[in-house]
Design an enzyme around this catalytic site. Structure first.
Site, PDB file in Angstrom:
ATOM      1  N   ARG A  74       0.848  -1.187   0.000  1.00 53.66           N
ATOM      2  CA  ARG A  74       0.000   0.000   0.000  1.00 53.66           C
ATOM      3  C   ARG A  74       0.887   1.243   0.000  1.00 53.66           C
ATOM      4  O   ARG A  74       1.731   1.392   0.886  1.00 53.66           O
ATOM      5  CB  ARG A  74      -0.914   0.014   1.229  1.00 53.66           C
ATOM      6  N   HIS A 120      -3.215  10.842   1.054  1.00 51.17           N
ATOM      7  CA  HIS A 120      -2.678  10.578   2.392  1.00 51.17           C
ATOM      8  C   HIS A 120      -2.147  11.908   2.943  1.00 51.17           C
ATOM      9  O   HIS A 120      -0.968  12.069   3.204  1.00 51.17           O
ATOM     10  CB  HIS A 120      -1.598   9.500   2.347  1.00 51.17           C
ATOM     11  N   ASN A 165      -7.060   8.503   3.264  1.00 48.06           N
ATOM     12  CA  ASN A 165      -6.494   7.903   4.462  1.00 48.06           C
ATOM     13  C   ASN A 165      -6.910   8.720   5.688  1.00 48.06           C
ATOM     14  O   ASN A 165      -6.644   9.918   5.762  1.00 48.06           O
ATOM     15  CB  ASN A 165      -4.968   7.894   4.400  1.00 48.06           C
ATOM     16  N   GLU A 166      -7.575   8.064   6.632  1.00 43.65           N
ATOM     17  CA  GLU A 166      -7.841   8.651   7.945  1.00 43.65           C
ATOM     18  C   GLU A 166      -8.352  10.096   7.898  1.00 43.65           C
ATOM     19  O   GLU A 166      -7.677  11.013   8.369  1.00 43.65           O
ATOM     20  CB  GLU A 166      -6.573   8.594   8.804  1.00 43.65           C
ATOM     21  N   ASN A 306      -7.450   1.173   9.695  1.00 47.27           N
ATOM     22  CA  ASN A 306      -6.151   1.423  10.324  1.00 47.27           C
ATOM     23  C   ASN A 306      -6.338   1.291  11.823  1.00 47.27           C
ATOM     24  O   ASN A 306      -7.271   1.885  12.392  1.00 47.27           O
ATOM     25  CB  ASN A 306      -5.650   2.834  10.006  1.00 47.27           C
ATOM     26  N   TYR A 308      -4.226   0.756  15.773  1.00 49.92           N
ATOM     27  CA  TYR A 308      -2.954   0.723  16.500  1.00 49.92           C
ATOM     28  C   TYR A 308      -3.077   0.407  17.988  1.00 49.92           C
ATOM     29  O   TYR A 308      -2.179  -0.174  18.565  1.00 49.92           O
ATOM     30  CB  TYR A 308      -2.249   2.079  16.370  1.00 49.92           C
ATOM     31  N   GLU A 377      -3.472  -0.479   7.827  1.00 51.70           N
ATOM     32  CA  GLU A 377      -2.308  -0.125   8.654  1.00 51.70           C
ATOM     33  C   GLU A 377      -2.443  -0.779  10.013  1.00 51.70           C
ATOM     34  O   GLU A 377      -3.543  -0.827  10.580  1.00 51.70           O
ATOM     35  CB  GLU A 377      -2.216   1.392   8.918  1.00 51.70           C
ATOM     36  N   TRP A 427       2.200  -1.294   9.062  1.00 49.98           N
ATOM     37  CA  TRP A 427       2.806   0.041   9.021  1.00 49.98           C
ATOM     38  C   TRP A 427       4.078  -0.011   9.839  1.00 49.98           C
ATOM     39  O   TRP A 427       3.992  -0.241  11.014  1.00 49.98           O
ATOM     40  CB  TRP A 427       1.861   1.107   9.600  1.00 49.98           C
ATOM     41  N   TRP A 435       5.375  12.638  10.516  1.00 47.99           N
ATOM     42  CA  TRP A 435       4.577  13.862  10.624  1.00 47.99           C
ATOM     43  C   TRP A 435       5.118  14.808  11.697  1.00 47.99           C
ATOM     44  O   TRP A 435       6.313  15.067  11.696  1.00 47.99           O
ATOM     45  CB  TRP A 435       3.100  13.498  10.851  1.00 47.99           C
TER      46      TRP A 435
HETATM   47  C1  PNW Z   1      -1.413   6.970  10.972  1.00 47.98           C
HETATM   48  N1  PNW Z   1      -3.216   9.708  16.640  1.00 47.98           N
HETATM   49  O1  PNW Z   1      -1.495   8.204  11.628  1.00 47.98           O
HETATM   50  C2  PNW Z   1      -1.061   7.376   9.543  1.00 47.98           C
HETATM   51  O2  PNW Z   1      -1.944   6.886   8.567  1.00 47.98           O
HETATM   52  C3  PNW Z   1       0.367   7.170   9.170  1.00 47.98           C
HETATM   53  O3  PNW Z   1       0.719   8.039   8.136  1.00 47.98           O
HETATM   54  C4  PNW Z   1       1.228   7.311  10.409  1.00 47.98           C
HETATM   55  O4  PNW Z   1       2.591   7.321  10.128  1.00 47.98           O
HETATM   56  C5  PNW Z   1       0.861   6.166  11.334  1.00 47.98           C
HETATM   57  O5  PNW Z   1      -0.513   6.161  11.644  1.00 47.98           O
HETATM   58  C6  PNW Z   1       1.650   6.150  12.628  1.00 47.98           C
HETATM   59  O6  PNW Z   1       1.394   7.301  13.380  1.00 47.98           O
HETATM   60  C7  PNW Z   1      -1.930   8.466  12.888  1.00 47.98           C
HETATM   61  O7  PNW Z   1      -2.666  10.712  17.167  1.00 47.98           O
HETATM   62  C8  PNW Z   1      -1.347   9.558  13.519  1.00 47.98           C
HETATM   63  O8  PNW Z   1      -4.134   9.074  17.240  1.00 47.98           O
HETATM   64  C9  PNW Z   1      -1.779   9.964  14.744  1.00 47.98           C
HETATM   65  C10 PNW Z   1      -2.807   9.273  15.362  1.00 47.98           C
HETATM   66  C11 PNW Z   1      -3.406   8.192  14.750  1.00 47.98           C
HETATM   67  C12 PNW Z   1      -2.955   7.793  13.495  1.00 47.98           C
END
Ligand code: PNW
Length: 476
Positions: A74, A120, A165-166, A306, A308, A377, A427, A435
């Site tokens: 991706r 993105h 994306n997001e 996505n 995490y 992700e 990811w 970022w």
């Molecule tokens: C995602 N939060 O971003 C993005 O899709 C990616 O580009 C990024 O590198 C990756 O997760 C890891 O951070 C997020 O603050 C950034 O909750 C911040 C948050 C969630 C997702």
């Protein structure tokens, strides 16, 4: 515990985070180029100007993917490489198109299925300056549709398209907290412009309509011949009540997911915003016109997820301030008993809790009628990784365990709970520009040596996924 025979897996990246080559072949500036140039916005004062230099290393990156056994990749397209100024009447840059056409050809030749993200976060700066970018309800969806059509036409071989994306991040971090480009917020110590109580909801609405327009364009004019599929990628964390005995905390758990995910997914699957958001935001939430509903409702061929982390959720008493975007609640790492959700990482918002992945997959599957899903992700940073020696960095057992736990949790959701997941993208393929955190936070399965010619060193986690998926994916 198993995954279907044709399950796809691999890695994910995004254009601004890895490509570099900011001025090569006619690329125009995006809002992230502009944002990074503002002192204090990026932790280490860096930018994506060089990043991993992936624009110039496509064959090396494809070789890396192949060596790791990936069957899918991706990546995202930099809109400003295609249309440097961004708009539907602005010039098209053939060199940018040629680059991605060749990249997809090379991926397919290596036996790797491309998943292309159209947006993105790297909005053309020209559109932000011209008409306020994501805030413009008339112009933005039309310009996005035109850009999307340009790509559908150029890359007929791509079978998996992701529009946005997001959008939560673009809208909340871009227009409420100001933590991401374009950095709007009501906090005047941080930005001269912005209205945290209104702009995020306008941005989210316009993204939904732009998504709907691109999907309609694909289905009407490209899908019948090309046969691919298209959807949006949404981010969201799992939630558990701070006090399971308190109905208000239990209710706040669903409300947290509704404010993060259903904000976008309810309009896409049901044609309207969630009740909880309407109740809290009132007329600050834009109203869908009949034409917009027709574009947005039913506009996902698949759900891109996505994911995490997880949080304990505690409801808040009283009424919410106007700039609240969480649903009037607290997100915590400890519950009432003092149990911790998971170990620390380098990212303040991320603590591993794999059961949450299985639970959220189930929640989404139930709410949205068991849609076809791709995990677009999933991954983690490691506390202090940037300060370790290379020898230690490549022994990233913490990340190996994260992937092992999360992928098994997903496999249980599929084989025991009936969730329809068809693919998984970790990811990230390599460390990259994280970022606002710059290069200090690393999410890669491959170490990138930013001071020595962006040399790539696969970590242990890079090699751990192929054997894991080998044991889980059914042979026949
Ligand atoms: C995602 N939060 O971003 C993005 O899709 C990616 O580009 C990024 O590198 C990756 O997760 C890891 O951070 C997020 O603050 C950034 O909750 C911040 C948050 C969630 C997702």
């Amino acid at each position: 515990m198993s995954l279907p025979k044709d399950f796809l897996w691999g890695f994910a990246t995004a254009s601004y985070q890895i490509e570099g080559a900011a001025e090569t072949d006619g690329r125009g500036p995006s809002i992230w180029d502009t944002f990074c140039a503002v002192p204090g916005k990026i932790a280490d004062g860096s930018s994506g100007v060089v990043a991993c230099d992936s624009y110039n290393r496509t064959s090396e990156d494809i070789g890396l993917l192949k060596s790791l056994g990936a069957t899918a990749y991706r990546f995202s397209i930099a809109w400003t490489r295609i249309i440097p100024l961004g708009g539907r009447n602005d010039p098209i840059n053939q060199k940018g198109i040629d680059h991605y056409v060749k990249f997809v050809d090379d991926l397919l030749a290596a036996g790797i299925q491309p998943f292309i993200t159209l947006f993105h976060w790297d909005l053309p700066d020209g559109l932000d300056k011209r008409y306020g970018g994501l805030l413009n309800r008339e112009e933005f969806p039309l310009d996005f549709e035109h850009y999307a059509r340009t790509m559908f036409k150029a890359i007929p071989k791509c079978q998996h398209w992701i529009t946005f994306n997001e959008p939560w991040c673009s809208s909340i971090l871009g227009y409420n907290t100001g933590y991401f480009a374009p950095g709007h917020t009501s906090d005047r110590s941080r930005s001269a412009v912005g209205d945290s109580a209104r702009e995020p909801w306008i941005s989210g609405h316009n993204i939904l309509v732009a998504h709907g327009r691109a999907v309609k364009a694909y289905r009407d004019d490209f899908k019948p011949l090309q046969g691919g599929e298209i959807g949006i990628t949404l981010n969201g964390d799992a939630t558990y009540p701070w006090d399971p005995e308190d109905p208000a905390d239990v209710e706040a758990c669903d409300r947290k997911i509704e404010f993060a995910i259903s904000w976008f997914a309810d309009p896409i699957y049901f044609g309207h915003y969630p009740e909880s958001m309407l109740k809290q935001l009132g007329d600050r939430l834009p109203t869908f016109t009949a034409e917009e509903v027709a574009l947005v409702k039913g506009s996902n061929d698949f759900y891109g997820m996505n994911h995490y982390t997880a949080n304990y959720i505690k409801h808040k008493p009283g009424s919410p301030p106007e700039d609240d975007f969480l649903g009037h609640l607290e997100t915590l790492f400890y519950n009432k008993n003092g149990d911790c959700i998971g170990p620390e990482t380098q990212s303040f918002w991320l603590r591993p809790h794999a059961q949450g992945f299985r639970d959220l997959l189930g929640w989404l599957s139930r709410r949205y009628g068991n849609p076809k899903m791709y995990v677009t992700e999933n991954g983690t940073s490691l506390k202090g990784e940037n300060d370790m020696s290379l020898e230690k960095i490549v022994e990233d057992d913490f990340r190996v365990k994260y992937f092992d736990d999360y992928v098994r949790a997903m496999a249980k959701a599929v084989s025991e709970d009936g969730v329809d997941v068809r693919g998984y993208l970790a990811w990230s393929l390599m460390d990259n520009f994280e970022w606002a955190e710059g290069y200090e936070t690393r999410f890669g399965v491959t170490y990138v040596d930013y001071v020595n010619d962006q040399k790539r060193h696969p970590k242990k986690s890079a090699k751990s996924l192929q054997p894991l998926f080998d044991t889980l994916i059914k042979k026949d």
